[in-house]
Design a protein around this motif. Sequence first.
Motif, PDB file in Angstrom:
ATOM      1  N   SER A 230       0.989  -1.304   0.124  1.00 13.58           N
ATOM      2  CA  SER A 230      -0.017  -0.003  -0.069  1.00 13.58           C
ATOM      3  C   SER A 230       0.868   1.235   0.156  1.00 13.58           C
ATOM      4  N   ILE A 231       1.925   1.267   0.846  1.00 14.38           N
ATOM      5  CA  ILE A 231       2.775   2.322   0.838  1.00 14.38           C
ATOM      6  C   ILE A 231       3.445   2.716  -0.722  1.00 14.38           C
ATOM      7  N   VAL A 232       3.829   1.546  -1.286  1.00 13.86           N
ATOM      8  CA  VAL A 232       4.523   1.585  -2.471  1.00 13.86           C
ATOM      9  C   VAL A 232       3.621   2.567  -3.555  1.00 13.86           C
ATOM     10  N   PHE A 233       2.070   2.263  -3.360  1.00 10.18           N
ATOM     11  CA  PHE A 233       1.437   2.715  -4.489  1.00 10.18           C
ATOM     12  C   PHE A 233       0.540   3.761  -3.907  1.00 10.18           C
ATOM     13  N   GLY A 235      -0.711   7.433  -3.124  1.00  9.58           N
ATOM     14  CA  GLY A 235      -0.546   8.545  -4.003  1.00  9.58           C
ATOM     15  C   GLY A 235      -2.016   9.343  -3.889  1.00  9.58           C
ATOM     16  N   PRO A 236      -1.999  10.451  -4.571  1.00 13.29           N
ATOM     17  CA  PRO A 236      -3.088  11.355  -4.598  1.00 13.29           C
ATOM     18  C   PRO A 236      -4.204  11.206  -5.808  1.00 13.29           C
ATOM     19  N   LYS A 237      -3.748  10.195  -6.765  1.00 14.45           N
ATOM     20  CA  LYS A 237      -4.642  10.110  -7.814  1.00 14.45           C
ATOM     21  C   LYS A 237      -5.652   8.640  -7.424  1.00 14.45           C
ATOM     22  N   LYS A 238      -6.821   8.851  -8.158  1.00 17.99           N
ATOM     23  CA  LYS A 238      -7.725   7.854  -7.754  1.00 17.99           C
ATOM     24  C   LYS A 238      -7.075   6.515  -8.178  1.00 17.99           C
ATOM     25  N   ILE A 239      -6.425   6.499  -9.352  1.00 17.20           N
ATOM     26  CA  ILE A 239      -5.922   5.129  -9.662  1.00 17.20           C
ATOM     27  C   ILE A 239      -5.166   4.446  -8.706  1.00 17.20           C
ATOM     28  N   ASN A 240      -4.336   5.416  -7.870  1.00 18.82           N
ATOM     29  CA  ASN A 240      -3.547   4.742  -6.880  1.00 18.82           C
ATOM     30  C   ASN A 240      -4.192   3.582  -6.098  1.00 18.82           C
ATOM     31  N   GLY A 241      -5.542   3.898  -5.640  1.00 20.17           N
ATOM     32  CA  GLY A 241      -6.313   3.036  -4.745  1.00 20.17           C
ATOM     33  C   GLY A 241      -6.350   1.416  -5.622  1.00 20.17           C
ATOM     34  N   TYR A 243      -4.565   0.431  -7.803  1.00 23.01           N
ATOM     35  CA  TYR A 243      -3.192  -0.121  -7.538  1.00 23.01           C
ATOM     36  C   TYR A 243      -2.844  -0.918  -6.283  1.00 23.01           C
ATOM     37  N   VAL A 244      -3.178  -0.365  -5.279  1.00 23.31           N
ATOM     38  CA  VAL A 244      -3.138  -1.117  -3.870  1.00 23.31           C
ATOM     39  C   VAL A 244      -3.886  -2.250  -3.819  1.00 23.31           C
ATOM     40  N   VAL A 245      -5.208  -2.130  -4.081  1.00 24.46           N
ATOM     41  CA  VAL A 245      -5.993  -3.290  -4.003  1.00 24.46           C
ATOM     42  C   VAL A 245      -5.479  -4.558  -4.927  1.00 24.46           C
ATOM     43  N   ILE A 246      -4.882  -4.229  -5.902  1.00 25.22           N
ATOM     44  CA  ILE A 246      -4.562  -5.290  -6.824  1.00 25.22           C
ATOM     45  C   ILE A 246      -3.201  -5.951  -6.124  1.00 25.22           C
ATOM     46  N   ALA A 247      -2.145  -4.934  -5.813  1.00 26.24           N
ATOM     47  CA  ALA A 247      -1.088  -5.429  -5.059  1.00 26.24           C
ATOM     48  C   ALA A 247      -1.494  -6.302  -3.708  1.00 26.24           C
ATOM     49  N   VAL A 248      -2.227  -5.632  -3.264  1.00 28.94           N
ATOM     50  CA  VAL A 248      -2.572  -6.588  -1.716  1.00 28.94           C
ATOM     51  C   VAL A 248      -3.040  -7.816  -2.149  1.00 28.94           C
ATOM     52  N   ILE A 249      -4.069  -7.920  -3.079  1.00 27.46           N
ATOM     53  CA  ILE A 249      -4.551  -9.229  -3.561  1.00 27.46           C
ATOM     54  C   ILE A 249      -3.695 -10.125  -3.974  1.00 27.46           C
ATOM     55  N   LEU A 250      -2.847  -9.761  -4.780  1.00 32.38           N
ATOM     56  CA  LEU A 250      -1.457 -10.583  -5.237  1.00 32.38           C
ATOM     57  C   LEU A 250      -0.588 -10.988  -4.205  1.00 32.38           C
ATOM     58  N   SER A 251      -0.431 -10.019  -3.092  1.00 31.10           N
ATOM     59  CA  SER A 251       0.373 -10.632  -2.285  1.00 31.10           C
ATOM     60  C   SER A 251       0.032 -11.437  -1.237  1.00 31.10           C
ATOM     61  N   ILE A 279       3.963  -4.291 -13.404  1.00 27.68           N
ATOM     62  CA  ILE A 279       3.740  -4.957 -14.984  1.00 27.68           C
ATOM     63  C   ILE A 279       2.258  -4.762 -15.252  1.00 27.68           C
ATOM     64  N   ILE A 280       1.068  -4.901 -14.302  1.00 30.53           N
ATOM     65  CA  ILE A 280      -0.084  -4.762 -14.745  1.00 30.53           C
ATOM     66  C   ILE A 280      -0.267  -3.173 -15.246  1.00 30.53           C
ATOM     67  N   ARG A 281       0.289  -2.404 -14.257  1.00 29.98           N
ATOM     68  CA  ARG A 281       0.032  -0.963 -14.309  1.00 29.98           C
ATOM     69  C   ARG A 281       0.603  -0.431 -15.760  1.00 29.98           C
ATOM     70  N   ASP A 282       1.878  -0.868 -15.973  1.00 28.97           N
ATOM     71  CA  ASP A 282       2.770  -0.478 -17.090  1.00 28.97           C
ATOM     72  C   ASP A 282       2.247  -1.123 -18.592  1.00 28.97           C
ATOM     73  N   VAL A 283       1.770  -2.171 -18.445  1.00 28.64           N
ATOM     74  CA  VAL A 283       1.422  -2.941 -19.632  1.00 28.64           C
ATOM     75  C   VAL A 283      -0.231  -2.916 -20.009  1.00 28.64           C
ATOM     76  N   LEU A 284      -0.849  -3.053 -18.884  1.00 26.83           N
ATOM     77  CA  LEU A 284      -2.469  -3.030 -19.116  1.00 26.83           C
ATOM     78  C   LEU A 284      -3.254  -1.700 -18.736  1.00 26.83           C
ATOM     79  N   VAL A 285      -3.090  -1.468 -17.376  1.00 25.45           N
ATOM     80  CA  VAL A 285      -3.804  -0.407 -17.125  1.00 25.45           C
ATOM     81  C   VAL A 285      -3.772   0.934 -17.727  1.00 25.45           C
ATOM     82  N   LYS A 286      -2.726   1.429 -17.995  1.00 25.57           N
ATOM     83  CA  LYS A 286      -2.227   2.498 -18.810  1.00 25.57           C
ATOM     84  C   LYS A 286      -3.020   2.809 -20.228  1.00 25.57           C
TER      85      LYS A 286
END
Length: 295
Positions: A230-233, A235-241, A243-251, A279-286
């Motif tokens: 959660s700390i890694v991702f 940030g002030p943007k809506k998309i940060n939330g 990324y946090v959810v995805i990372a925590v689930i994968l973790s 990878i998901i952020r850079d390859v898919l989400v954006k």
Amino acid sequence: MKTDKVYFWDPYLKGVGQIMLQSNVLTGLLFLIGILINSPVMALAALVAVTVGTLTAKLLKFDEENINSGLYGFNATLVGVALIVFFEATLLIWIAIVVLSAISALIMNFFIQKKIPVFTFPFIILTWIALFIFHSVTPVPDAPADYLTEIVEYTPFSLMNYGLGFGEVIFQGSLLSGVIFFIAVYVSSPTAALYGLFGALFGVLVAILLKDRIEDVKMGMFSFNAVLCSIVFSGPKKINGLYVVIAVILSGITEEIMLRCDLPVLTFPFVFGTWLTLIIRDVLVKKLIPSSTTE
């Protein structure tokens, strides 16, 4: 161009603070205080380790800005604390702390040069090696059982105890240490601290949905990796939330698999989950989500 003055203690305290991605002197100092309150021996190990890791980088003339930011100290600090957690503090273990802390700086520098976001991977690899060597090759007694119990004991179903998860990031099962760690991150970045709190709670939810052993949840096993994700991702943007959810689930899924395979978890679920999310952020989400929706 005017630059901020760097004090001699900056690389060392920031090195401790970087455990939770905070290049902040006060954060590092509070982390050390939180460790000291729970275990003076661990605090000493942390100080020795961060000093060796940072001095190694200085002696080898690694990038000065990276040194001053504490990038060569946090993996070393985690190695030092981990060896005291797992093993009796013999002379051999103290020698290992020094050697592995120096090696952690070398590994970190390699990944920095390759521009690979390594996070706590050097700590993970070196600690896995140490566990193998000191359990199988040159056996060293484990840390006393009552000592370990004091470190990881959690009151069942206490939201503060297993929900925050900040303490176990640095192997501290003390509620007070966890609160101090949360404050330490907050003084550096309120956003990161609050996202970390959310991650800790969400990590517990993921564990429960995965029907994992409730004892692991009580001990904060599914909180501390989620805090780091959660700390890694954060940030002030809506998309940060997202990324946090995805990372925590994968973790959480990674941690579940490792526990079922009886593997030493450490912070590998955080690193692996974060790598996959990047990878998901850079390859898919954006590519799939218009930039206007990420503001």
